[in-house]
Design a protein around this motif. Structure first.
Motif, PDB file in Angstrom:
ATOM      1  N   SER A 188       7.448  10.438  -0.093  1.00 12.76           N
ATOM      2  CA  SER A 188       6.349   9.902  -0.701  1.00 12.76           C
ATOM      3  C   SER A 188       6.338   9.103  -2.039  1.00 12.76           C
ATOM      4  CB  SER A 188       5.089  10.701  -0.579  1.00 12.76           C
ATOM      5  OG  SER A 188       5.251  11.814  -1.391  1.00 12.76           O
ATOM      6  N   ARG A 189       7.112   9.778  -2.944  1.00 13.15           N
ATOM      7  CA  ARG A 189       7.059   9.271  -4.377  1.00 13.15           C
ATOM      8  C   ARG A 189       8.210   7.904  -4.582  1.00 13.15           C
ATOM      9  NH1 ARG A 189       5.389  14.613  -7.461  1.00 13.15           N
ATOM     10  NH2 ARG A 189       3.264  14.648  -6.699  1.00 13.15           N
ATOM     11  N   GLY A 227       0.712  -1.265  -0.117  1.00 15.37           N
ATOM     12  CA  GLY A 227       0.046   0.001  -0.039  1.00 15.37           C
ATOM     13  C   GLY A 227       0.825   1.308  -0.050  1.00 15.37           C
ATOM     14  N   ARG A 228       1.911   1.232   0.377  1.00 11.70           N
ATOM     15  CA  ARG A 228       2.900   2.355   0.086  1.00 11.70           C
ATOM     16  C   ARG A 228       3.368   2.609  -1.393  1.00 11.70           C
ATOM     17  NH1 ARG A 228       7.295  -0.105   4.572  1.00 11.70           N
ATOM     18  NH2 ARG A 228       6.199   0.277   6.347  1.00 11.70           N
ATOM     19  N   VAL A 229       2.922   1.779  -2.039  1.00  8.63           N
ATOM     20  CA  VAL A 229       3.062   2.019  -3.344  1.00  8.63           C
ATOM     21  C   VAL A 229       1.787   2.985  -3.994  1.00  8.63           C
ATOM     22  CG1 VAL A 229       3.431   1.360  -5.963  1.00  8.63           C
ATOM     23  CG2 VAL A 229       4.411   0.140  -3.900  1.00  8.63           C
ATOM     24  N   HIS A 230       0.797   2.086  -3.718  1.00  2.00           N
ATOM     25  CA  HIS A 230      -0.585   2.862  -4.049  1.00  2.00           C
ATOM     26  C   HIS A 230      -1.618   1.673  -3.736  1.00  2.00           C
ATOM     27  CE1 HIS A 230      -4.117   4.563  -6.332  1.00  2.00           C
ATOM     28  NE2 HIS A 230      -3.468   5.441  -6.154  1.00  2.00           N
ATOM     29  N   PRO A 231      -2.868   1.789  -3.095  1.00  3.78           N
ATOM     30  CA  PRO A 231      -4.017   1.105  -2.821  1.00  3.78           C
ATOM     31  C   PRO A 231      -4.369   0.228  -3.838  1.00  3.78           C
ATOM     32  CG  PRO A 231      -4.347   3.065  -1.793  1.00  3.78           C
ATOM     33  CD  PRO A 231      -3.250   3.418  -2.839  1.00  3.78           C
ATOM     34  N   PRO A 263       6.221   4.542  -5.408  1.00  4.22           N
ATOM     35  CA  PRO A 263       5.554   4.229  -6.654  1.00  4.22           C
ATOM     36  C   PRO A 263       6.379   4.402  -7.824  1.00  4.22           C
ATOM     37  CG  PRO A 263       4.958   6.223  -5.345  1.00  4.22           C
ATOM     38  CD  PRO A 263       5.414   5.451  -4.522  1.00  4.22           C
ATOM     39  N   PHE A 314      -2.294  -0.935  -6.447  1.00  4.83           N
ATOM     40  CA  PHE A 314      -1.093  -1.469  -6.666  1.00  4.83           C
ATOM     41  C   PHE A 314      -1.116  -2.703  -5.536  1.00  4.83           C
ATOM     42  CE2 PHE A 314       2.911  -3.040  -5.171  1.00  4.83           C
ATOM     43  CZ  PHE A 314       3.588  -3.576  -6.350  1.00  4.83           C
TER      44      PHE A 314
END
Length: 444
Positions: free
Chosen positions: A369-370, A72-76, A373, A78
């Motif tokens: 934060s990026r 989830g640190r990438v994106h929900p 991703p 993903f």
């Protein structure tokens, strides 16, 4: 409350038993047979991906509060897609059917009367195999008692018997390396470690281990995480020892019986030479126990995941579904399953490796934060395209461009893009102000 040393050993043996299945048995001996004099560097590479990465995976997921949180640190989105792909690959699409297919070829086929129908025998065996696995998997919190106390030690004992036989009756000196081991043995061994599928399995086995730890009376979350990490290290040490023994067995086979087509032929040649017909029975027991252990663990973790995602069906219903679906797919045949698994694992494995690395770098990069991703996007695009290139499913011009990437010829074309992704992720994340608010100086 902490686990006693005895319970720690049992939990570690349970995790080892869940890891050690079909691929773990057939790849190290074949590596030893093919690598010959280059077995040591080949084994270093193999153990990095087949022992080190799974051990780190268990620890990374435990420290990150589970795979959904880590991904989830990438994106929900993903996290949902990646987890879904992981569970399907270690579940009914690849790993679970492979446990039945491999154990059938080693535990049943050698004993079939001449003229028997292999197709019919495989169907009957798969029904019995998955029925037993399902019964064990229906109570995942009891796996320590069943795998750790009984099946795990039995498996280790049988492997030790074969290893000691090779030590007492050596069959010759190591031969010359062949195939991909003639040049870059360590890299080739590293890539062979993908086939065990343990790194992606490690991202999911943590739940089952934590459940068994809690069943022993440990309630504190921090203590559960610590004990899970210890179980990962314990299982890693055992895996390292067993892989080394199996590679040594393979070296003996390569010296005495060159030309084996796969790991099953390597093991079969050795046990026949050492123990005669009794050796085939010994090998059948090794494969049956190892594959059953892994099958139980995989059914348990996959059923738990899908019961949470689709709660309309409970854990037991999902376990029955996965056992039935895997039973049907297992009748396709081992060669077909392995041929399909290579490009799929080539696409998934690099992403799993980088995600684990980012978990350990999180104290340093968590504020950016990026990073997650961007790094995963770079890694994923390259690994998926490389997997498609391996089966000639992308345009030649794109394939030519991919092959210009550093280490691409060694199967590590994703490595530099991952490093670049970390750098760009830091660059485009901006900086934190004194109030802890991120500036939007950089945008993507």
């Amino acid at each position: 409350m902490k686990l006693s040393m005895r319970h720690r050993a049992l939990v570690g043996l349970t995790l080892f038993s869940m890891f050690f299945g079909a691929g773990n048995l057939i790849f190290p001996p074949f590596l030893g047979a093919q690598a010959g004099q280059q077995t040591i560097p080949a084994m270093i590479g193999f153990c990095l991906s087949a022992v080190g990465l799974p051990m780190l995976g268990v620890i990374a997921v435990a420290k990150s509060d589970g795979l959904p949180v880590l991904a989830g640190r990438v994106h929900p989105i993903f996290a949902a897609v990646f987890s879904f792909c992981i569970y399907l690959s270690i579940g009914p699409c690849l790993a679970i059917p492979r446990t039945a297919t491999t154990s059938f070829e080693m535990a049943v086929v050698p004993f079939l009367p001449q003229g028997s129908s292999i197709t019919a025998a495989q169907l009957v065996y798969s029904i019995v195999f998955f029925a037993v696995a399902l019964l064990l998997a229906l109570k995942p919190d009891h796996l320590t008692d069943r795998l750790g106390k009984l099946l795990g030690p039995a498996l280790l004992t049988l492997i030790v018997v074969v290893f000691v036989g090779c030590v007492l009756h050596p069959m010759g000196t190591p031969g010359q390396a062949v195939g991909g081991y003639t040049n870059g043995a360590a890299v080739n061994g590293f890539l062979e470690g993908y086939q065990t599928m343990d790194t992606i399995a490690a991202l999911n086995f943590g739940f089952i281990i934590a459940l068994n730890i809690r069943a022993k009376g440990v309630d504190d979350n921090k203590t559960v995480v610590r004990e899970t990490c210890r179980a990962g290290i314990f299982a890693g040490v055992i895996l390292l020892a067993v892989y080394s023994a199996l590679a040594y067995i393979g070296v003996q086979s390569g010296a005495a019986f060159p030309g084996a087509a796969n790991g099953t032929e390597v093991l079969k040649s050795i046990v026949l030479e050492l123990f005669g017909p009794v050796g085939i029975i010994l090998l059948a027991l090794i494969f049956a126990i190892a594959c059953l252990n892994t099958c139980v663990g995989l059914i348990s973790c996959c059923s738990d995941y899908f019961a949470k995602i689709f709660p309309v069906l409970g854990y037991k219903a999902w376990a029955c579904f996965f056992a039935a679906a895997s039973m049907l797919l297992s009748n396709i045949g081992l060669n077909q399953i392995l041929a399909f698994s290579i490009p799929v694992l080539g696409a998934i494995y690099p992403v799993a490796i980088v995600l684990i690395a980012l978990a350990f770098l999180h104290p340093l990069i968590g504020q950016f934060s990026r990073v997650y991703p961007v790094t995963i996007a770079f890694t994923g695009v390259v690994s998926v395209l490389a997997a498609l290139d391996s089966v000639a499913l992308i345009p030649k011009t794109l394939a030519s461009g991919l092959r210009m990437l550093p280490f691409y010829a060694n199967g590590l074309g994703w490595l530099v893009p991952a490093v670049v992704g970390i750098g760009l992720g830091i660059l485009f994340s901006g900086k934190k102000t004194k109030n802890g608010v991120k500036s939007n100086r950089y945008t993507m």
